[in-house]
Write a protein that holds these residues in place. Structure first.
Motif, PDB file in Angstrom:
ATOM      1  N   GLY A 285      40.326  50.506  48.131  1.00 16.29           N
ATOM      2  CA  GLY A 285      39.484  49.468  48.689  1.00 16.29           C
ATOM      3  C   GLY A 285      38.974  49.846  50.069  1.00 16.29           C
ATOM      4  N   GLY A 286      38.065  49.023  50.568  1.00 24.01           N
ATOM      5  CA  GLY A 286      37.536  49.291  51.897  1.00 24.01           C
ATOM      6  C   GLY A 286      36.321  48.448  52.193  1.00 24.01           C
ATOM      7  N   LEU A 287      35.673  48.794  53.278  1.00 26.16           N
ATOM      8  CA  LEU A 287      34.464  48.108  53.720  1.00 26.16           C
ATOM      9  C   LEU A 287      33.261  49.002  53.446  1.00 26.16           C
ATOM     10  CD1 LEU A 287      32.905  45.908  55.296  1.00 26.16           C
ATOM     11  CD2 LEU A 287      33.517  47.139  57.393  1.00 26.16           C
ATOM     12  N   VAL A 288      32.307  48.471  52.683  1.00 28.09           N
ATOM     13  CA  VAL A 288      31.096  49.232  52.379  1.00 28.09           C
ATOM     14  C   VAL A 288      29.883  48.331  52.556  1.00 28.09           C
ATOM     15  CG1 VAL A 288      32.241  50.805  50.754  1.00 28.09           C
ATOM     16  CG2 VAL A 288      31.205  48.682  49.918  1.00 28.09           C
ATOM     17  N   GLN A 289      28.723  48.956  52.606  1.00 23.89           N
ATOM     18  CA  GLN A 289      27.479  48.199  52.708  1.00 23.89           C
ATOM     19  C   GLN A 289      26.934  47.903  51.315  1.00 23.89           C
ATOM     20  OE1 GLN A 289      24.756  50.309  55.260  1.00 23.89           O
ATOM     21  NE2 GLN A 289      25.907  49.795  57.102  1.00 23.89           N
ATOM     22  N   PRO A 290      26.118  46.886  51.199  1.00 27.36           N
ATOM     23  CA  PRO A 290      25.497  46.585  49.897  1.00 27.36           C
ATOM     24  C   PRO A 290      24.785  47.811  49.329  1.00 27.36           C
ATOM     25  CG  PRO A 290      25.120  44.786  51.410  1.00 27.36           C
ATOM     26  CD  PRO A 290      25.743  45.888  52.220  1.00 27.36           C
ATOM     27  N   GLY A 291      24.956  48.018  48.022  1.00 24.30           N
ATOM     28  CA  GLY A 291      24.348  49.152  47.347  1.00 24.30           C
ATOM     29  C   GLY A 291      25.221  50.392  47.283  1.00 24.30           C
ATOM     30  N   GLU A 292      26.276  50.406  48.050  1.00 27.35           N
ATOM     31  CA  GLU A 292      27.168  51.569  48.055  1.00 27.35           C
ATOM     32  C   GLU A 292      28.188  51.484  46.920  1.00 27.35           C
ATOM     33  OE1 GLU A 292      26.947  52.975  52.708  1.00 27.35           O
ATOM     34  OE2 GLU A 292      28.704  51.859  52.039  1.00 27.35           O
ATOM     35  N   SER A 293      29.028  52.514  46.836  1.00 28.03           N
ATOM     36  CA  SER A 293      30.003  52.618  45.754  1.00 28.03           C
ATOM     37  C   SER A 293      31.418  52.763  46.295  1.00 28.03           C
ATOM     38  CB  SER A 293      29.683  53.835  44.871  1.00 28.03           C
ATOM     39  OG  SER A 293      28.403  53.717  44.279  1.00 28.03           O
ATOM     40  N   LEU A 294      32.363  52.391  45.454  1.00 27.25           N
ATOM     41  CA  LEU A 294      33.785  52.601  45.709  1.00 27.25           C
ATOM     42  C   LEU A 294      34.463  52.900  44.383  1.00 27.25           C
ATOM     43  CD1 LEU A 294      35.010  49.756  48.136  1.00 27.25           C
ATOM     44  CD2 LEU A 294      34.997  52.209  48.619  1.00 27.25           C
ATOM     45  N   ARG A 295      35.572  53.626  44.457  1.00 22.28           N
ATOM     46  CA  ARG A 295      36.392  53.817  43.268  1.00 22.28           C
ATOM     47  C   ARG A 295      37.816  53.377  43.578  1.00 22.28           C
ATOM     48  NH1 ARG A 295      38.084  59.153  39.734  1.00 22.28           N
ATOM     49  NH2 ARG A 295      39.419  59.539  41.541  1.00 22.28           N
ATOM     50  N   LEU A 296      38.279  52.441  42.790  1.00 20.92           N
ATOM     51  CA  LEU A 296      39.654  51.972  42.903  1.00 20.92           C
ATOM     52  C   LEU A 296      40.537  52.738  41.933  1.00 20.92           C
ATOM     53  CD1 LEU A 296      39.134  48.099  43.037  1.00 20.92           C
ATOM     54  CD2 LEU A 296      39.048  49.759  44.902  1.00 20.92           C
TER      55      LEU A 296
ATOM     56  N   GLN B  93      35.337  52.367  38.786  1.00 25.69           N
ATOM     57  CA  GLN B  93      34.190  52.861  39.540  1.00 25.69           C
ATOM     58  C   GLN B  93      33.226  51.713  39.756  1.00 25.69           C
ATOM     59  OE1 GLN B  93      33.568  55.975  40.880  1.00 25.69           O
ATOM     60  NE2 GLN B  93      31.781  54.971  41.806  1.00 25.69           N
ATOM     61  N   MET B  94      32.950  51.409  41.004  1.00 26.63           N
ATOM     62  CA  MET B  94      32.096  50.282  41.348  1.00 26.63           C
ATOM     63  C   MET B  94      30.834  50.802  42.034  1.00 26.63           C
ATOM     64  SD  MET B  94      34.964  47.572  42.695  1.00 26.63           S
ATOM     65  CE  MET B  94      35.342  48.517  44.166  1.00 26.63           C
ATOM     66  N   ASN B  95      29.713  50.615  41.402  1.00 26.30           N
ATOM     67  CA  ASN B  95      28.429  51.046  41.953  1.00 26.30           C
ATOM     68  C   ASN B  95      27.562  49.836  42.283  1.00 26.30           C
ATOM     69  OD1 ASN B  95      29.198  53.750  41.479  1.00 26.30           O
ATOM     70  ND2 ASN B  95      28.297  53.708  39.428  1.00 26.30           N
ATOM     71  N   SER B  96      26.567  50.068  43.094  1.00 28.93           N
ATOM     72  CA  SER B  96      25.607  49.012  43.467  1.00 28.93           C
ATOM     73  C   SER B  96      26.332  47.748  43.915  1.00 28.93           C
ATOM     74  CB  SER B  96      24.683  48.701  42.279  1.00 28.93           C
ATOM     75  OG  SER B  96      23.990  49.848  41.858  1.00 28.93           O
TER      76      SER B  96
ATOM     77  N   ILE C 254      39.062  49.058  23.113  1.00 30.82           N
ATOM     78  CA  ILE C 254      38.052  48.043  23.421  1.00 30.82           C
ATOM     79  C   ILE C 254      38.005  47.804  24.924  1.00 30.82           C
ATOM     80  CG2 ILE C 254      37.390  45.642  23.100  1.00 30.82           C
ATOM     81  CD1 ILE C 254      38.783  45.774  20.365  1.00 30.82           C
ATOM     82  N   VAL C 255      36.815  47.727  25.446  1.00 30.06           N
ATOM     83  CA  VAL C 255      36.614  47.510  26.883  1.00 30.06           C
ATOM     84  C   VAL C 255      35.857  46.203  27.101  1.00 30.06           C
ATOM     85  CG1 VAL C 255      35.596  48.411  29.007  1.00 30.06           C
ATOM     86  CG2 VAL C 255      36.620  49.979  27.349  1.00 30.06           C
TER      87      VAL C 255
ATOM     88  N   VAL D 151      29.644  42.030  36.566  1.00 27.67           N
ATOM     89  CA  VAL D 151      29.773  43.448  36.920  1.00 27.67           C
ATOM     90  C   VAL D 151      29.237  44.376  35.836  1.00 27.67           C
ATOM     91  CG1 VAL D 151      31.808  42.892  38.290  1.00 27.67           C
ATOM     92  CG2 VAL D 151      32.099  43.831  35.983  1.00 27.67           C
ATOM     93  N   LYS D 152      28.821  43.820  34.714  1.00 28.70           N
ATOM     94  CA  LYS D 152      28.306  44.652  33.626  1.00 28.70           C
ATOM     95  C   LYS D 152      27.137  45.504  34.102  1.00 28.70           C
ATOM     96  CE  LYS D 152      29.693  41.677  29.781  1.00 28.70           C
ATOM     97  NZ  LYS D 152      29.242  40.762  28.709  1.00 28.70           N
ATOM     98  N   GLY D 153      27.207  46.778  33.744  1.00 29.13           N
ATOM     99  CA  GLY D 153      26.152  47.701  34.124  1.00 29.13           C
ATOM    100  C   GLY D 153      26.337  48.326  35.496  1.00 29.13           C
ATOM    101  N   ARG D 154      27.291  47.815  36.273  1.00 29.38           N
ATOM    102  CA  ARG D 154      27.525  48.356  37.617  1.00 29.38           C
ATOM    103  C   ARG D 154      28.915  48.975  37.756  1.00 29.38           C
ATOM    104  NH1 ARG D 154      27.765  44.966  41.821  1.00 29.38           N
ATOM    105  NH2 ARG D 154      28.464  43.174  40.589  1.00 29.38           N
ATOM    106  N   PHE D 155      29.888  48.403  37.073  1.00 29.35           N
ATOM    107  CA  PHE D 155      31.270  48.871  37.174  1.00 29.35           C
ATOM    108  C   PHE D 155      31.662  49.575  35.876  1.00 29.35           C
ATOM    109  CE2 PHE D 155      32.996  45.474  40.361  1.00 29.35           C
ATOM    110  CZ  PHE D 155      31.935  45.751  41.212  1.00 29.35           C
ATOM    111  N   THR D 156      32.549  50.565  36.024  1.00 34.83           N
ATOM    112  CA  THR D 156      33.060  51.282  34.869  1.00 34.83           C
ATOM    113  C   THR D 156      34.565  51.473  35.008  1.00 34.83           C
ATOM    114  OG1 THR D 156      30.971  52.501  34.652  1.00 34.83           O
ATOM    115  CG2 THR D 156      32.884  53.371  33.482  1.00 34.83           C
ATOM    116  N   ILE D 157      35.294  51.087  33.977  1.00 37.42           N
ATOM    117  CA  ILE D 157      36.742  51.278  33.965  1.00 37.42           C
ATOM    118  C   ILE D 157      37.060  52.514  33.137  1.00 37.42           C
ATOM    119  CG2 ILE D 157      37.088  49.771  31.949  1.00 37.42           C
ATOM    120  CD1 ILE D 157      39.742  48.881  33.253  1.00 37.42           C
TER     121      ILE D 157
END
Length: 114
Positions: A8-19, A80-83, A55-56, A62-68
């Motif tokens: 986790g962390g602090l990001v700006q809108p449009g950026e990505s993070l991976r948990l 993976q969290m994008n946008s 099954i996922v 979050v559909k279309g932006r996050f991927t487990i």
């Protein structure tokens, strides 16, 4: 079963993070594993999960932006969290269901702000 969430962390809108969520034992037997989140004043909600058999499910927001994904060799589940958007700000919790018992990680804060 112990779950250790990180990334986790602090990001700006449009950026990505991976948990990441590292489990203390093999994840092969888990019935479900995934991520939930809870924002201040709101109920905990599903973000994404993998159900035994492959099954996922994703939360609608979050559909279309996050991927487990999972890496069985490392006993780890990833998100993976994008946008990212400000409304994604929350504490993210790793979760597994094993033999009808729920296990939760300690939570990792994600803050999306400009």
């Amino acid at each position: 079963v112990q779950l250790q969430a990180s990334g986790g962390g602090l990001v700006q809108p449009g950026e990505s993070l991976r948990l990441s969520c590292a489990a203390s034992r093999s994840i092969d037997s888990y019935s479900r594993m995934g991520w939930y989140r809870q924002a201040p004043g709101k109920q905990r909600e599903l973000v994404a999960r993998i159900i035994r058999g492959g099954i996922v499910n994703y939360g609608d927001s979050v559909k279309g932006r996050f991927t487990i994904s999972r890496d069985n060799a490392k006993n780890t589940v990833y998100l993976q969290m994008n946008s990212l958007k400000p409304e994604d700000t929350a504490v993210y919790y790793c979760h597994v269901l094993l033999y009808y018992v729920d296990y939760w990680g300690q939570g990792t804060q994600v803050t999306v702000s400009s």
